[in-house]
Design an enzyme around this catalytic site. Structure first.
Site, PDB file in Angstrom:
ATOM      1  N   SER A  99      63.300  78.941  11.823  1.00  0.00           N
ATOM      2  CA  SER A  99      63.510  80.030  12.776  1.00  0.00           C
ATOM      3  C   SER A  99      62.200  80.585  13.314  1.00  0.00           C
ATOM      4  CB  SER A  99      64.331  81.134  12.120  1.00  0.00           C
ATOM      5  OG  SER A  99      63.684  81.553  10.941  1.00  0.00           O
TER       6      SER A  99
ATOM      7  N   LEU B 164      59.343  79.893  16.644  1.00  0.00           N
ATOM      8  CA  LEU B 164      59.568  79.769  18.089  1.00  0.00           C
ATOM      9  C   LEU B 164      60.338  78.488  18.426  1.00  0.00           C
ATOM     10  CD1 LEU B 164      59.144  80.543  21.041  1.00  0.00           C
ATOM     11  CD2 LEU B 164      56.892  79.477  20.946  1.00  0.00           C
ATOM     12  N   ALA B 165      59.971  77.373  17.792  1.00  0.00           N
ATOM     13  CA  ALA B 165      60.586  76.091  18.155  1.00  0.00           C
ATOM     14  C   ALA B 165      62.092  76.106  17.896  1.00  0.00           C
ATOM     15  CB  ALA B 165      59.912  74.957  17.372  1.00  0.00           C
TER      16      ALA B 165
ATOM     17  N   SER C 267      54.939  81.357  13.811  1.00  0.00           N
ATOM     18  CA  SER C 267      55.171  81.860  15.168  1.00  0.00           C
ATOM     19  C   SER C 267      55.002  83.378  15.213  1.00  0.00           C
ATOM     20  CB  SER C 267      56.580  81.497  15.633  1.00  0.00           C
ATOM     21  OG  SER C 267      56.740  80.112  15.637  1.00  0.00           O
TER      22      SER C 267
ATOM     23  N   ALA D 286      51.368  84.547  15.081  1.00  0.00           N
ATOM     24  CA  ALA D 286      50.420  84.143  16.128  1.00  0.00           C
ATOM     25  C   ALA D 286      49.790  85.353  16.803  1.00  0.00           C
ATOM     26  CB  ALA D 286      51.123  83.256  17.147  1.00  0.00           C
TER      27      ALA D 286
ATOM     28  N   GLY E 172      46.506  85.124  19.166  1.00  0.00           N
ATOM     29  CA  GLY E 172      45.756  84.949  20.416  1.00  0.00           C
ATOM     30  C   GLY E 172      46.621  84.832  21.648  1.00  0.00           C
ATOM     31  N   GLY E 173      47.615  83.924  21.614  1.00  0.00           N
ATOM     32  CA  GLY E 173      48.481  83.796  22.778  1.00  0.00           C
ATOM     33  C   GLY E 173      48.917  82.385  23.039  1.00  0.00           C
TER      34      GLY E 173
ATOM     35  N   GLU F 290      39.714  81.646  25.020  1.00  0.00           N
ATOM     36  CA  GLU F 290      39.509  81.148  23.655  1.00  0.00           C
ATOM     37  C   GLU F 290      38.619  79.907  23.692  1.00  0.00           C
ATOM     38  OE1 GLU F 290      42.806  81.037  20.939  1.00  0.00           O
ATOM     39  OE2 GLU F 290      43.740  82.773  21.853  1.00  0.00           O
TER      40      GLU F 290
ATOM     41  N   HIS G  83      40.833  76.828  10.739  1.00  0.00           N
ATOM     42  CA  HIS G  83      40.401  77.889  11.659  1.00  0.00           C
ATOM     43  C   HIS G  83      39.101  78.472  11.108  1.00  0.00           C
ATOM     44  CE1 HIS G  83      40.322  81.349  14.236  1.00  0.00           C
ATOM     45  NE2 HIS G  83      41.422  80.938  14.852  1.00  0.00           N
TER      46      HIS G  83
ATOM     47  N   ARG H   3      37.244  74.201  17.431  1.00  0.00           N
ATOM     48  CA  ARG H   3      37.369  74.762  16.081  1.00  0.00           C
ATOM     49  C   ARG H   3      36.780  73.871  15.000  1.00  0.00           C
ATOM     50  NH1 ARG H   3      43.392  77.530  16.413  1.00  0.00           N
ATOM     51  NH2 ARG H   3      42.698  79.155  17.843  1.00  0.00           N
TER      52      ARG H   3
ATOM     53  N   HIS I  16      44.869  75.932   8.846  1.00  0.00           N
ATOM     54  CA  HIS I  16      45.525  76.805   9.822  1.00  0.00           C
ATOM     55  C   HIS I  16      46.656  76.102  10.559  1.00  0.00           C
ATOM     56  CE1 HIS I  16      45.814  79.898  12.883  1.00  0.00           C
ATOM     57  NE2 HIS I  16      45.566  79.034  13.829  1.00  0.00           N
TER      58      HIS I  16
ATOM     59  N   ARG J  81      43.488  70.399  17.636  1.00  0.00           N
ATOM     60  CA  ARG J  81      44.275  71.115  18.650  1.00  0.00           C
ATOM     61  C   ARG J  81      43.411  72.095  19.456  1.00  0.00           C
ATOM     62  NH1 ARG J  81      47.431  76.476  17.910  1.00  0.00           N
ATOM     63  NH2 ARG J  81      45.891  76.696  16.276  1.00  0.00           N
TER      64      ARG J  81
ATOM     65  N   SER K 213      49.607  75.353  20.789  1.00  0.00           N
ATOM     66  CA  SER K 213      50.760  75.012  19.945  1.00  0.00           C
ATOM     67  C   SER K 213      52.007  75.805  20.308  1.00  0.00           C
ATOM     68  CB  SER K 213      50.425  75.177  18.465  1.00  0.00           C
ATOM     69  OG  SER K 213      49.666  76.318  18.266  1.00  0.00           O
TER      70      SER K 213
HETATM   71  C1  LIG Z   1      47.907  83.259  11.689  1.00  0.00           C
HETATM   72  C2  LIG Z   1      48.263  82.281  12.782  1.00  0.00           C
HETATM   73  C3  LIG Z   1      47.945  82.567  14.093  1.00  0.00           C
HETATM   74  C4  LIG Z   1      48.268  81.660  15.105  1.00  0.00           C
HETATM   75  N1  LIG Z   1      47.977  81.984  16.401  1.00  0.00           N
HETATM   76  C5  LIG Z   1      48.373  81.125  17.377  1.00  0.00           C
HETATM   77  C6  LIG Z   1      48.186  81.473  18.751  1.00  0.00           C
HETATM   78  O1  LIG Z   1      47.700  82.551  19.083  1.00  0.00           O
HETATM   79  N2  LIG Z   1      48.576  80.580  19.696  1.00  0.00           N
HETATM   80  C7  LIG Z   1      49.145  79.370  19.389  1.00  0.00           C
HETATM   81  O2  LIG Z   1      49.475  78.593  20.288  1.00  0.00           O
HETATM   82  N3  LIG Z   1      49.338  79.032  18.092  1.00  0.00           N
HETATM   83  C8  LIG Z   1      48.987  79.881  17.100  1.00  0.00           C
HETATM   84  N4  LIG Z   1      49.205  79.525  15.797  1.00  0.00           N
HETATM   85  C9  LIG Z   1      49.965  78.302  15.524  1.00  0.00           C
HETATM   86  C10 LIG Z   1      51.419  78.549  15.895  1.00  0.00           C
HETATM   87  O3  LIG Z   1      51.765  79.852  15.532  1.00  0.00           O
HETATM   88  C11 LIG Z   1      52.348  77.569  15.212  1.00  0.00           C
HETATM   89  O4  LIG Z   1      51.914  76.258  15.407  1.00  0.00           O
HETATM   90  C12 LIG Z   1      53.761  77.690  15.767  1.00  0.00           C
HETATM   91  O5  LIG Z   1      54.166  79.027  15.749  1.00  0.00           O
HETATM   92  C13 LIG Z   1      54.713  76.831  14.975  1.00  0.00           C
HETATM   93  O6  LIG Z   1      56.027  77.196  15.322  1.00  0.00           O
HETATM   94  P1  LIG Z   1      57.242  76.462  14.661  1.00  0.00           P
HETATM   95  O7  LIG Z   1      58.453  77.096  15.202  1.00  0.00           O
HETATM   96  O8  LIG Z   1      57.076  75.004  14.796  1.00  0.00           O
HETATM   97  O9  LIG Z   1      57.066  76.769  13.099  1.00  0.00           O
HETATM   98  P2  LIG Z   1      56.994  78.152  12.338  1.00  0.00           P
HETATM   99  O10 LIG Z   1      56.790  79.273  13.251  1.00  0.00           O
HETATM  100  O11 LIG Z   1      56.011  77.959  11.230  1.00  0.00           O
HETATM  101  O12 LIG Z   1      58.454  78.281  11.724  1.00  0.00           O
HETATM  102  C14 LIG Z   1      58.895  77.390  10.732  1.00  0.00           C
HETATM  103  C15 LIG Z   1      60.224  77.881  10.218  1.00  0.00           C
HETATM  104  O13 LIG Z   1      60.759  76.911   9.318  1.00  0.00           O
HETATM  105  C16 LIG Z   1      61.211  77.543   8.149  1.00  0.00           C
HETATM  106  N5  LIG Z   1      61.184  76.585   7.045  1.00  0.00           N
HETATM  107  C17 LIG Z   1      60.119  75.991   6.465  1.00  0.00           C
HETATM  108  N6  LIG Z   1      60.531  75.177   5.463  1.00  0.00           N
HETATM  109  C18 LIG Z   1      61.876  75.271   5.427  1.00  0.00           C
HETATM  110  C19 LIG Z   1      62.888  74.695   4.612  1.00  0.00           C
HETATM  111  N7  LIG Z   1      62.606  73.839   3.625  1.00  0.00           N
HETATM  112  N8  LIG Z   1      64.187  75.025   4.843  1.00  0.00           N
HETATM  113  C20 LIG Z   1      64.510  75.892   5.838  1.00  0.00           C
HETATM  114  N9  LIG Z   1      63.609  76.471   6.636  1.00  0.00           N
HETATM  115  C21 LIG Z   1      62.304  76.167   6.435  1.00  0.00           C
HETATM  116  C22 LIG Z   1      60.311  78.739   7.981  1.00  0.00           C
HETATM  117  O14 LIG Z   1      60.917  79.728   7.178  1.00  0.00           O
HETATM  118  C23 LIG Z   1      60.157  79.181   9.439  1.00  0.00           C
HETATM  119  O15 LIG Z   1      61.252  79.957   9.834  1.00  0.00           O
HETATM  120  C24 LIG Z   1      48.892  80.427  14.775  1.00  0.00           C
HETATM  121  C25 LIG Z   1      49.202  80.137  13.457  1.00  0.00           C
HETATM  122  C26 LIG Z   1      48.905  81.054  12.458  1.00  0.00           C
HETATM  123  C27 LIG Z   1      49.249  80.709  11.045  1.00  0.00           C
END
Ligand SMILES: Cc1cc2nc3c(=O)[nH]c(=O)nc-3n(C[C@H](O)[C@H](O)[C@H](O)COP(=O)(O)OP(=O)(O)OC[C@H]3O[C@@H](n4cnc5c(N)ncnc54)[C@H](O)[C@@H]3O)c2cc1C
Length: 540
Positions: free
Chosen positions: A4, A6-7, A35, A38, A40-41, A108, A237, A283, A355, A391, A396
């Site tokens: 849950s 962004l993706a 997500s 995050a 920066g943006g 950035e 990072h 980075r 990171h 990256r 991302s």
């Molecule tokens: C501190 C930080 C700052 C960042 N800042 C930026 C930014 O400014 N700009 C940018 O582009 N990117 C940024 N990134 C990277 C970016 O946030 C992530 O790459 C992106 O949000 C990933 O989204 P996602 O939906 O794929 O995964 P996530 O947002 O990580 O969500 C994964 C989900 O899967 C769930 N999950 C995991 N394992 C299981 C399981 N076994 N069973 C069920 N559910 C599970 C988790 O609970 C979570 O809900 C940042 C990352 C971090 C850590």
């Protein structure tokens, strides 16, 4: 839809917009995801940004990716940025703007111009996810999305065995005590099972994502026989917040975008020695520079006893006004204040930390399909070819959003939508033997079992030491031997850490892929000497 961030959430919303029902698995609430963290943006070329162009964004992405990006995927994903922003706007995301209403783009590292859209200064992830959470409640969308809260993925379902089509997933709620056998377990049958489980950076001792970022989705996909690519490319990072010997979140690159500069313990700037872009270099370059700086300069002696102990590098923002810093970086300013650091007057202690993971489940960048029928991957869990060996900052969230929209469209075109939610209800598959249920239950206990937690902590320390910012062949060989032994030791179902078997399989793949890389590239840096540098075993 498992995950849950962004993706996962955006894919579910886009399916709902197309009137297709889905089940969205929310493991620990919407706020526990990278997500949400995050800062920066989101990098996006928008036609109204006259300083920017699509070609410029592509060039920056390819250059940061160190020759390892899939150029077709890069163009195809980046050119959808503008329509993604329009979609997010429609779901209620409110970006920071100038008084005249134009977007306030951030800057950035390695971006040739200002092209980062952000929310509430430095709380972009929270801003986007809060808006999407509200959208999930919209009367026209809500009926199509069944939230399954508290459950996590234990295994993918393949009635015909590894490498054959995936037909759903096994999910367990570890918080409910089952009254009847397997009551806390759900087996969902699905035409399409989507992994949106994020990356695996938390397998390293010092890391910025939430604790759930253990790569469990990728482990399951690998177990199912899916193609997995580029695991060794892990982005460190350069500026995680180093507080009392631990990483306490992130100090966004956007601070360097606004003029922040890295200094060593003696207060000397050093990035100009390493790259023409200095503090705004890619980075991987900045993290390596910090690693080298730490090898050559001792931590500040005056810091030995206090919270900044052992930190050798600081981010200096003191030349910017307090008013500006508070307005542009309200969350980070507050976080530093809580730790007793006023960034307007005192440099912030920072350290590189794992990171973002460029590797993942191979997917077709046009559709989100993996190499296994019925299995899809979106977001950080997936490899699309966009990021290459390193990256580009803020690409991302863009990839998550663009791929979520594509995947939803593809699923609608590919499958006959189920007309009612009843057809998606949890089903018990009589075909599975009690042994299957027993092994799923054992895995579900993985996170709660102390022995497994200890093994996980050892894995994190070893990965940090031997596969951190700088690696040696000898160190990686040591790591491989350790994982192979652990794999063999835990083979018996009675072993307390048996639940880690498939994780060890994944780790062995990770190290083998790294050992096969002939030279340094992007985030994979081979050290010139054979010996693992002493500094590698601690926080830099
Ligand atoms: C501190 C930080 C700052 C960042 N800042 C930026 C930014 O400014 N700009 C940018 O582009 N990117 C940024 N990134 C990277 C970016 O946030 C992530 O790459 C992106 O949000 C990933 O989204 P996602 O939906 O794929 O995964 P996530 O947002 O990580 O969500 C994964 C989900 O899967 C769930 N999950 C995991 N394992 C299981 C399981 N076994 N069973 C069920 N559910 C599970 C988790 O609970 C979570 O809900 C940042 C990352 C971090 C850590």
């Amino acid at each position: 839809m498992i995950g849950s961030g962004l993706a996962g959430v955006l894919t579910a919303l886009e399916l709902a917009t197309l009137k297709v029902p889905c089940v969205l698995v929310v493991q620990e609430g919407f706020h526990v995801s990278s997500s949400y963290y995050a800062q920066g943006g989101i990098a996006a070329f928008l036609p109204e940004n006259t300083q920017d162009s699509l070609d410029s964004h592509i060039e920056d992405t390819l250059s940061a990716g160190a020759g390892h990006c899939d150029a077709q995927a890069v163009r195809a994903i980046l050119e959808d940025a503008s329509s993604l922003v329009a979609t997010l706007n429609a779901y209620g995301v409110v970006w920071d703007t100038h008084p005249d209403g134009t977007y306030a783009y951030g800057q950035e590292g390695s971006h040739a111009c200002r092209r980062i859209l952000h929310v509430a200064g430095d709380a972009t992830g929270k801003g986007i996810m809060d808006a999407l959470k509200i959208a999930l409640e919209r009367p026209d969308l809500k009926p199509y999305i069944t939230l399954l809260e508290g459950y996590h993925l234990v295994s993918l379902i393949q009635p015909d065995g590894k490498g054959t089509p995936v037909r759903g997933a096994v999910l367990v709620n570890p918080h409910t005590k089952p009254h009847a056998e397997n009551e806390n377990m759900c087996l969902y049958e699905a035409d399409a099972t989507v992994l949106a489980t994020g990356g695996y950076a938390r397998l390293w001792q010092y890391a910025t994502p939430p604790a759930c970022n253990l790569g469990e989705g990728i482990v399951s996909a690998y177990e199912a026989g899916a193609e997995i690519k580029d695991l060794p490319f892990v982005q460190f990072h350069p500026t995680a917040f180093a507080y009392q010997g631990q990483v306490k979140g992130l100090i966004s690159e956007a601070l360097r975008g606004e003029g922040g500069r890295l200094v060593n313990a003696q207060g000397e700037y050093f990035m100009t020695q390493y790259h023409p872009l200095a503090d705004l270099a890619p980075r991987d370059v900045v993290s390596r520079a910090i690693f080298e700086t730490c090898q050559h300069t001792p931590p500040a002696p005056q810091c030995e006893e206090d919270m900044t102990s052992r930190v050798s590098v600081f981010l200096d923002m003191t030349h910017l006004s307090e008013a500006f810093l508070k307005q542009r970086f309200p969350s980070i300013y507050q976080k530093c204040i809580q730790a007793g650091i006023d960034m307007a007057t005192t440099p912030i202690p920072v350290t590189p930390a794992a990171h973002y993971t460029m590797g993942g489940v191979w997917t077709d960048y046009r559709t989100g399909a993996t190499s296994i029928e019925g299995l899809y991957a979106v977001g950080e869990v997936a490899y699309t070819g966009l990021h290459g060996a390193n990256r580009l900052a803020s690409n991302s969230l863009l990839e998550c959003g663009v791929m979520a929209r594509r995947l939803a469209k593809h699923l609608v075109a590919q499958y006959e939508p189920k007309q009612t939610l009843n057809l998606l209800k949890a089903q018990v598959f009589d075909a599975f033997s009690p042994a299957c249920y027993a092994s799923w239950q054992a895995r579900a206990k993985m996170r709660r079992c102390e022995a497994t937690q200890q093994s996980l902590s050892t894995i994190q320390k070893l990965l940090w030491q031997y596969m951190g910012v700088v690696r040696t062949q000898k160190g990686m060989q040591t790591l491989l031997e350790y994982f192979e032994e652990a794999h063999a030791e835990t083979a018996l179902p009675t072993h307390p850490c048996h639940a880690l078997q498939s994780m060890y399989d994944f780790l062995i793949l990770l190290v083998r892929q790294a050992l096969m890389l002939p030279q340094s590239q992007g985030a994979h840096t081979l050290h010139t000497s054979e010996e693992v540098p002493v500094v590698a075993s601690r926080m830099y």
